[in-house]
Design an enzyme around this catalytic site. Structure first.
Site, mmCIF file in Angstrom:
data_model
loop_
_atom_site.group_PDB
_atom_site.id
_atom_site.type_symbol
_atom_site.label_atom_id
_atom_site.label_comp_id
_atom_site.label_asym_id
_atom_site.label_seq_id
_atom_site.Cartn_x
_atom_site.Cartn_y
_atom_site.Cartn_z
ATOM 1 N N HIS A 112 32.354 -46.672 -96.250
ATOM 2 C CA HIS A 112 31.093 -46.333 -96.844
ATOM 3 C C HIS A 112 30.631 -45.265 -95.854
ATOM 4 C CE1 HIS A 112 31.624 -50.003 -99.318
ATOM 5 N NE2 HIS A 112 31.931 -50.685 -98.274
ATOM 6 N N GLU A 124 35.899 -46.217 -102.979
ATOM 7 C CA GLU A 124 35.319 -46.702 -104.110
ATOM 8 C C GLU A 124 34.028 -46.224 -104.427
ATOM 9 O OE1 GLU A 124 32.913 -49.186 -103.647
ATOM 10 O OE2 GLU A 124 33.424 -49.349 -101.418
HETATM 11 C C1 COA Z 1 27.717 -37.896 -100.758
HETATM 12 C C2 COA Z 1 27.310 -37.253 -99.360
HETATM 13 C C3 COA Z 1 28.403 -38.063 -98.471
HETATM 14 C C4 COA Z 1 28.141 -35.695 -99.521
HETATM 15 O O1 COA Z 1 27.938 -35.353 -98.476
HETATM 16 P P1 COA Z 1 27.203 -33.656 -98.409
HETATM 17 O O2 COA Z 1 27.560 -33.003 -97.192
HETATM 18 O O3 COA Z 1 25.865 -33.938 -99.033
HETATM 19 O O4 COA Z 1 28.070 -32.730 -99.582
HETATM 20 P P2 COA Z 1 27.649 -31.874 -100.557
HETATM 21 O O5 COA Z 1 26.854 -32.345 -101.592
HETATM 22 O O6 COA Z 1 26.819 -30.880 -99.833
HETATM 23 O O7 COA Z 1 28.946 -31.164 -101.109
HETATM 24 C C5 COA Z 1 30.306 -31.947 -101.516
HETATM 25 C C6 COA Z 1 30.755 -31.149 -102.671
HETATM 26 O O8 COA Z 1 30.426 -31.786 -103.901
HETATM 27 C C7 COA Z 1 29.720 -30.782 -104.421
HETATM 28 N N1 COA Z 1 28.782 -31.563 -105.229
HETATM 29 C C8 COA Z 1 27.536 -32.000 -104.740
HETATM 30 N N2 COA Z 1 26.838 -32.362 -105.796
HETATM 31 C C9 COA Z 1 27.565 -32.302 -107.040
HETATM 32 C C10 COA Z 1 27.236 -32.751 -108.354
HETATM 33 N N3 COA Z 1 26.219 -33.289 -108.727
HETATM 34 N N4 COA Z 1 28.265 -32.360 -109.215
HETATM 35 C C11 COA Z 1 29.406 -31.777 -108.724
HETATM 36 N N5 COA Z 1 29.515 -31.483 -107.555
HETATM 37 C C12 COA Z 1 28.803 -31.744 -106.594
HETATM 38 C C13 COA Z 1 29.458 -29.765 -103.861
HETATM 39 O O9 COA Z 1 29.285 -28.364 -104.510
HETATM 40 C C14 COA Z 1 30.570 -29.513 -102.770
HETATM 41 O O10 COA Z 1 31.506 -28.892 -103.398
HETATM 42 P P3 COA Z 1 32.059 -27.487 -103.061
HETATM 43 O O11 COA Z 1 33.364 -27.795 -102.103
HETATM 44 O O12 COA Z 1 32.808 -26.942 -104.260
HETATM 45 O O13 COA Z 1 31.057 -26.853 -102.522
HETATM 46 C C15 COA Z 1 26.008 -37.078 -98.894
HETATM 47 O O14 COA Z 1 25.412 -36.361 -99.749
HETATM 48 C C16 COA Z 1 25.434 -38.211 -98.837
HETATM 49 O O15 COA Z 1 25.237 -38.800 -97.947
HETATM 50 N N6 COA Z 1 24.714 -38.955 -99.943
HETATM 51 C C17 COA Z 1 23.781 -40.217 -99.633
HETATM 52 C C18 COA Z 1 24.876 -41.469 -99.517
HETATM 53 C C19 COA Z 1 26.083 -41.659 -100.778
HETATM 54 O O16 COA Z 1 26.034 -41.270 -101.912
HETATM 55 N N7 COA Z 1 27.339 -41.877 -99.914
HETATM 56 C C20 COA Z 1 28.532 -41.912 -100.736
HETATM 57 C C21 COA Z 1 28.695 -43.449 -101.128
HETATM 58 S S1 COA Z 1 29.559 -44.349 -99.854
#
Ligand code: COA
Length: 419
Positions: free
Chosen positions: A335, A373
């Site tokens: 996670h 997951e």
């Molecule tokens: C989910 C998470 C880990 C992603 O890390 P991040 O550094 O924010 O990653 P980003 O959103 O900047 O980008 C990742 C990719 O997803 C894409 N992306 C982001 N939001 C998107 C959306 N809504 N739809 C489609 N693609 C999306 C980005 O464009 C990027 O793709 P690219 O390589 O084509 O540019 C982070 O936002 C986070 O910590 N979220 C909150 C906690 C969470 O949800 N954790 C995951 C569950 S365990």
């Protein structure tokens, strides 16, 4: 590039987003986990490249003008000499630089291999020849073969022996544990994981969510211990994973302060649903520190905290019940959250996510699968999973969310050019 090689590359590109150019072409340096800096500098007008470690010359690398191919399944078949689908790569000669003893020590030999797979990361193998002037050439040959860093061609009619360095074994940690301490799992009590896997004996977990028999897990690391450290060329910074440090009880540790602040961020809270008071977060962290099946880690770029992850053994996790055909003894999952806005973004996400998968496979050679997951509608994390060579195994419903089960095997992870 041969047409067969182009086809293979096309398959890989179709499977995941290859961020062309994010590893700068001709990457000429990297930083080792111990902070030493490796540089490769070309000699004008030649293909010669000097490899320097903290400015000191280690070896000279020279393209021989020949190419070599590692043929395996085709041997003894009519395709043995015509198999154009297997890439031929240029043969590199490793020459010693003029020092008094004309030797290359084992940590430096590993460093040479690391530099080569950083610079030529698209190659599955790198055929090399050790110069006859290296006084400990026989030891280096033995090191490369014994550790699995490289192999020789089994073909009987090859007049000159090439050592085929292998990308897949290099990234699995070949040539590190037991040979030197320059690797990605820094020396500590905990890195004995890699030296010798914790022996198998059955244990049992019974909680309101889980009833499972599973291997006894090794004791937890010390709080604040660095578990993994790797320079990521696509980002140009060193990533580390540090076991959560809750502090001594007086004041709020840096880890706890960041953890508390991040969970109260709206974006993170949407994913984790753990917003709350400092006291709530202290209790939460104590819970995961005391849970033998979870490693809570803080992730940093060049020492600056950026995110938090929980690395779990899946067999005794509530996810296990949903895994088609069941969880295996050393399957791992996570996670994760990125807390600091400035460290978000695709290049960084790909680097830390793949590094967590890398850590699973390094930490225990019996880990054959990584399984995630994420919420099925969390498009960002699902995309990061697919880009890291995972596939979607199934879609399933927890009582409280719909998840995509993402999965990658050890074999696929190390076959692809993702590190
Ligand atoms: C989910 C998470 C880990 C992603 O890390 P991040 O550094 O924010 O990653 P980003 O959103 O900047 O980008 C990742 C990719 O997803 C894409 N992306 C982001 N939001 C998107 C959306 N809504 N739809 C489609 N693609 C999306 C980005 O464009 C990027 O793709 P690219 O390589 O084509 O540019 C982070 O936002 C986070 O910590 N979220 C909150 C906690 C969470 O949800 N954790 C995951 C569950 S365990």
């Amino acid at each position: 590039m041969s047409s067969a090689r182009r086809r293979l590359q096309a398959v890989q590109n179709a499977l995941m987003t290859v961020h062309k150019g994010t590893i700068p072409d001709g990457t000429n340096f990297l930083v080792l986990p111990d902070g030493k800096r490796v540089e490769m500098s070309g000699e004008p007008g030649t293909s010669d490249q000097h490899l320097l470690l903290d400015g000191e010359p280690v070896c000279l690398l020279r393209f021989s003008g020949r190419t070599a191919v590692l043929t395996l399944s085709g041997l003894g078949t009519p395709h043995e000499h015509t198999a154009s689908h297997i890439p031929h790569y240029p043969v590199l000669e490793v020459h010693v630089v003029r020092t008094s003893d004309q030797r290359i020590n084992l940590p430096d030999m590993w460093t040479i291999v690391y530099a080569l797979f950083t610079k030529y990361h698209e190659q599955e193998t790198i055929p090399i020849v050790l110069s006859a002037y290296i006084t400990n050439g026989a030891d280096l040959r033995s090191y490369i073969l014994r550790s699995g860093l490289g192999r020789v061609s089994p073909s009987p009619d090859i007049s000159q022996e090439y050592l085929f360095l292998m990308r897949a074994t290099f990234w699995q940690g070949a040539g590190q544990a037991g040979f030197h301490e320059r690797g990605w799992l820094p020396p500590s009590d905990f890195s004995s994981y890699a030296l010798s896997p914790f022996p198998f004996v059955q244990s049992f977990t019974r909680t309101p969510l889980v009833i499972a028999a599973h291997p006894l897990r090794p004791p937890k690391p010390k709080q604040g211990e660095v578990l993994y450290k790797r320079y990521c060329p696509t980002v140009g910074q060193t990533l580390d994973f540090t076991y959560f440090d809750l502090g001594s009880g007086e004041g709020v540790s840096a880890h706890l302060e960041a953890f508390h602040r991040w969970h109260n961020d709206e974006r993170v809270s949407k994913g984790w649903n753990e917003a709350g008071s400092l006291q709530k977060h202290v209790e939460y962290v104590k819970g995961v520190l005391n849970d033998p099946s979870v490693l809570p880690i803080m992730m940093s770029w060049d020492g600056e905290l950026m995110g938090y992850a929980e690395i779990v053994w899946l067999k005794e996790n509530h996810v296990a019940a949903y895994i088609p055909n069941g969880a295996k003894d050393w399957d791992r999952g996570m996670h994760v959250l990125v807390g600091e806005e400035k460290f978000r973004g695709s290049d960084r996400a790909q680097a830390w996510f793949r590094s967590i998968l890398h850590y699973y496979f390094l930490a225990d050679p019996r880990t054959e699968r990584a399984i995630g997951e994420p919420r099925a509608d969390n498009a960002a994390i699902v995309k990061v999973c697919l880009d890291a060579s995972m596939h979607i195994e199934t879609i399933f419903d927890f009582p409280y969310k719909r998840s995509a089960m993402t999965c990658v095997s050890r074999e696929r992870f190390f076959k692809m050019d993702v590190l």
